[in-house]
Design a protein around this motif. Structure first.
Motif: not given
Lengths: 514, 164
Positions: A184, A186, A188-191, A193
Motif C-alpha cells: 500500500d 505506506a 504495508v503488504p496487503r493480501y 499471501f
C-alpha cells in the motif's frame, strides 16, 4: 492548446510509423469488429503485452485505430448475414439486412461506412474542442473532488452496465478489492499471501486478458455450435451507389445522431450499444414515416452508425480529461496508459502534451483511413463471419494464455490470467458484468489515495469529502443515479411489463371471443 | 423482467458466499498496521470495502428472497431440453477451463509448440467433433500464428520443452 494543433498535425503526418500503426489498427479493428464474438476490447486486451515495449503514442494510436475499426466493423456482418459483430450494430441490422433483401447491399454498406465516418469525425472534433476545456476545469479538483468523481464514475458504470444495480456495485467492489492487493501507500503488504510476485499487485495485463479474452472463449463454448452462414458477393463497381441516397437523407439526421452518440460516449459506462439505440429511437420518433423503420430505409442505417461511431470520440473526453473511461474499450486503453506510466487527467495535458494532441489527430486520421478501408474492403470483411468458431476461438484461447506468459515472462502470469478468466466466466454466468471489475481495479488506487489524502489533511474528519460544491454535486449525482437504478427504474420496468402482459391477455381474449 | 425462481435462489447462495468473502477480507484488514492522526492506515480502505460488500451481499440476499419469480418454461419436455443444452454447454466450458489449467501446468515441460497444439486441438474439439480437418486446422493455426507472432516478429523467447 488548439494553437498547437498545426504542430501536432505536422508531427503526426511526418511520422510514417504512426500513420502505419493507425492503418494497421483500423484494419485489425474492422476485422475483429466483423467477427461475431470478437470485440475491440478483446483485441486490445490481447495486444497489451505487445504495446508495453512500444513508445506510448504509437501504442495508443494503434489501440485507437482498433477502437474505431472495431465499432464500425460489426455493421458489415449485421447487414450481410444478419449477425451484428457487436451489440452496437444490432440497430443497423434491422434496416441494413432488409435493404440487402431488396437487392441493395452496396447502398447499405456504403451508407453505414459514410455515416460511421461522419459520426466519428464529429466525435473527434468534439474531443479536440472539449477535452482540453474539461481538463483545465479539472485542475480545480483536489482530493475530495477526485474522490467524488471516481465514486460517480464507479456508480455510473455499475448502474448502466447491466440489469441489476446491486450486481454492478458488487462487481465494482470486487474490482476495488483486487486493487488493494500488493504494497500500500505506506509500504504495508496487503493480501499478498507472502507471495513476492503479488507485492506489486495483481498484474494488469493478465487480468485484462483473463477478463475479456479467456472468459469470452469459455462463454462462447456454452452456446450451441452454429454453422457459418453464406455471404453474397458485393460488386465493387457500385461502392458509390450510396451517394444519391445519402443526399436524400441530408445532414440533419447524421449530425443529430452524432451529437447523441458523443454525449452518450462521454457518460461513463453507457457505451456504443446505448448510443445506437437512442439515436435510432430518436430518428424514428422524429421521422414523418416512423412505420417504415425496420423495412430497409436509409435513416435506419445512418442514425445508429453515426451515433455509435461518434460515441468513440465522446468516450475519450472523460478518459483524457479526468482519467475516467467512458466505456469498456477506453477502460482497457486507460489500463494501457497506466502500464506505460502515463496518468490521464489534467496532468496529462500539461506533462504529456506531446501525446494528447497527436493522439487526437490520430483519432481523426483513423476515420479518414476507415473511409477508404470501409469502401474498398468492406465486402471482404463481411466474409469473416463465415470463419468457423472451432478454428477461431482455439487460436484466441492459445494466444491469450501465451500472451499472458510473454507479458511477465512467467508461468505465474499465465496462472493469474487463467484464474481470473475462469472467475470472470463464472461471474458472467451469474449475470455480473466485467467492465465494473476492470474499472474498480484501475480506479481503486486513485480512489484510495485521494480518500486517505483527504482524511490526512482533515486529521481524520470525513466531512472534508463534502467540503466543496463540486464534490457535493458529484456525490449527489452518484446518489441520485443509484436511487434511480435501484428504485425507480425497476418499478417502471415492472409496470411496463404488466401493461404489456395485460394488453396481450386482452388481445388473446378478443381473439378467442371472435 | 422478472428473474426465474432458480436464478433468484442462486442469487441468495451467491449473497451468502459474498458475505463470507466480506467477512474474511474485513478480518484480514484488521491485521494491517493501524492508522494514526494524518493517516487512516492500510486497513481502513479495505475495512470500508468489506462493509460495503457485506451490505451489498445482504441486499442481494434480501432482494432474491422477496422478488416475485418470473415465468419459467411450463412445457416439461421443452424445459428438460433447455436444461440439457445448458448443462452440456456448462460442461464444455468447464472442460475448457480445466484444459487451460493443464496448459499452464505443462507449458514449460512440453514446450509451447506441443502444448499449444494440443490445447488448441482440444478446445476445437469442444466446439465441434464432426470434422477432424477443422481440429487440425485450429491446432496448426494456433501454433503457426503463435510462432510467427512471438518468435519471429517479437523475438520473444518461449520455452521449447521436449523439443528444446
Amino acid at each position: 492548446m488548439l494553437a498547437e494543433l498545426p504542430d501536432a498535425i505536422t508531427l503526426f503526418m511526418g511520422d510514417l510509423r504512426l500513420i502505419g500503426f493507425v492503418c494497421l489498427g483500423v484494419v485489425l479493428g474492422v476485422f475483429v469488429g466483423a467477427v461475431p464474438g470478437l470485440t475491440a476490447t478483446l483485441a486490445i486486451a490481447l495486444l497489451l503485452p505487445f504495446t508495453f515495449g512500444m513508445p506510448a503514442l504509437e501504442a495508443v494510436v494503434l489501440m485507437t485505430g482498433i477502437f474505431v475499426g472495431g465499432i464500425y466493423g460489426g455493421s458489415a456482418t449485421a447487414i450481410m448475414v444478419r449477425v451484428p459483430g457487436a451489440p452496437a450494430n444490432t440497430m443497423t441490422m434491422l434496416d441494413g439486412y432488409e435493404m440487402l433483401k431488396q437487392g441493395k447491399p452496396e447502398v447499405a454498406l456504403g451508407l453505414a461506412t459514410a455515416a460511421s465516418v461522419f459520426g466519428g469525425l464529429v466525435g473527434g472534433i468534439l474531443l479536440i474542442l472539449f477535452a482540453p476545456q474539461l481538463a483545465r476545469f479539472s485542475l480545480k479538483f483536489q482530493s475530495p473532488e477526485i474522490f467524488a468523481l471516481v465514486v460517480l464514475a464507479l456508480v455510473a458504470v455499475a448502474a448502466v452496465s447491466q440489469q441489476s444495480l446491486v450486481k454492478g456495485l458488487i462487481a465494482t467492489v470486487i474490482g476495488l478489492m483486487i486493487s488493494t492487493v500488493g504494497i500500500d501507500l505506506a509500504g504495508v503488504p496487503r493480501y499478498t499471501f507472502e507471495m513476492f510476485r503479488l507485492y506489486t499487485g495483481v498484474p494488469l495485463i493478465p487480468l485484462v486478458i483473463g477478463l475479456f479474452a479467456l472468459a469470452e472463449v469459455l462463454r462462447r463454448l456454452e452456446e450451441p455450435h452454429s454453422r457459418p452462414k453464406q455471404v453474397a458477393w458485393v460488386s465493387f463497381r457500385r461502392i458509390f451507389a450510396f451517394v444519391p441516397v445519402w443526399r436524400q437523407v441530408g445532414w440533419k439526421l447524421p449530425l443529430k445522431s452524432s451529437l447523441i452518440g458523443a454525449v452518450i460516449g462521454a457518460l461513463p459506462g453507457a457505451g456504443a450499444a446505448m448510443a445506437a439505440f437512442l439515436a435510432y429511437a430518436e430518428a424514428k420518433r422524429s421521422s414523418p414515416h416512423p412505420e417504415k423503420f425496420g423495412t430497409g430505409i436509409p435513416e435506419g442505417i445512418v442514425a445508429p452508425e453515426a451515433s455509435n461511431n461518434a460515441m468513440t470520440g465522446g468516450a475519450f473526453i472523460p478518459m483524457l480529461a479526468f482519467g475516467i473511461p467512458g466505456d469498456a474499450v477506453t477502460a482497457v486503453i486507460l489500463g494501457a496508459l497506466v502500464i506505460q506510466g502515463i496518468v490521464p487527467g489534467p496532468q496529462l495535458f500539461s506533462q504529456a502534451g506531446d501525446l494528447v494532441l497527436p493522439l487526437m489527430v490520430g483519432f481523426i486520421f483513423a476515420y479518414l483511413v476507415l473511409m477508404i478501408v470501409g469502401l474498398v474492403m468492406l465486402p471482404w470483411f463481411a466474409r469473416v463471419a463465415v470463419i468457423d468458431h472451432a478454428v477461431l476461438f482455439p487460436i484466441i484461447a492459445a494466444v491469450a494464455v501465451v500472451a499472458a506468459y510473454v507479458s511477465e515472462r512467467s508461468v505465474f502470469a499465465m496462472a493469474t490470467m487463467v484464474a481470473i478468466g475462469i472467475g470472470a466466466w463464472l461471474m458472467q454466468r451469474l449475470h455480473f458484468s466485467l467492465v465494473p471489475v476492470l474499472l474498480g481495479v484501475i480506479l481503486g488506487p486513485l480512489l484510495e489515495r485521494n480518500f486517505r489524502r483527504a482524511l490526512g489533511i482533515s486529521g481524520g474528519d470525513p466531512a472534508i469529502l463534502v467540503s466543496s460544491w463540486i464534490a457535493v454535486i458529484l456525490l449527489l449525482t452518484a446518489a441520485f443515479m443509484a436511487f434511480y437504478f435501484a428504485w425507480v427504474q425497476p418499478r417502471q420496468q415492472r409496470r411496463h411489463e404488466a401493461q404489456a402482459a395485460k394488453a396481450r391477455g386482452e388481445a388473446e381474449n378478443t381473439g378467442g371471443g371472435a | 423482467m422478472h428473474l426465474p425462481r432458480k436464478l433468484l435462489r442462486g442469487d441468495a447462495v451467491i449473497g451468502v458466499i459474498l458475505l463470507a468473502l466480506a467477512l474474511w477480507y474485513g478480518l484480514e484488514a484488521q491485521g494491517f498496521r493501524p492508522g494514526r492522526a494524518g493517516d487512516p492506515g492500510a486497513g481502513m480502505f479495505p475495512t470500508l470495502l468489506a462493509l460495503l460488500l457485506g451490505g451489498l451481499a445482504l441486499w442481494l440476499i434480501v432482494s432474491a428472497l422477496i422478488a416475485p419469480p418470473g415465468a419459467e418454461e411450463t412445457d416439461p419436455e421443452r424445459r428438460a431440453r433447455q436444461r440439457a443444452i445448458a448443462l452440456a454447454g456448462f460442461i464444455r466450458a468447464a472442460i475448457a477451463a480445466a484444459l487451460s489449467v493443464a496448459f499452464v501446468a505443462l507449458f514449460e515441460t512440453l514446450g509451447y509448440i506441443i502444448a499449444t497444439g494440443l490445447y488448441a486441438a482440444a478446445i476445437s474439439l469442444l466446439f465441434r467433433r464432426d470434422n477432424l480437418l477443422i481440429t487440425l486446422l485450429a491446432a496448426a493455426g494456433a501454433v503457426g500464428f503463435l510462432h510467427l507472432l512471438f518468435s519471429v516478429f517479437l523475438n520473444a523467447r518461449l520455452p521449447m520443452g521436449l523439443l528444446g
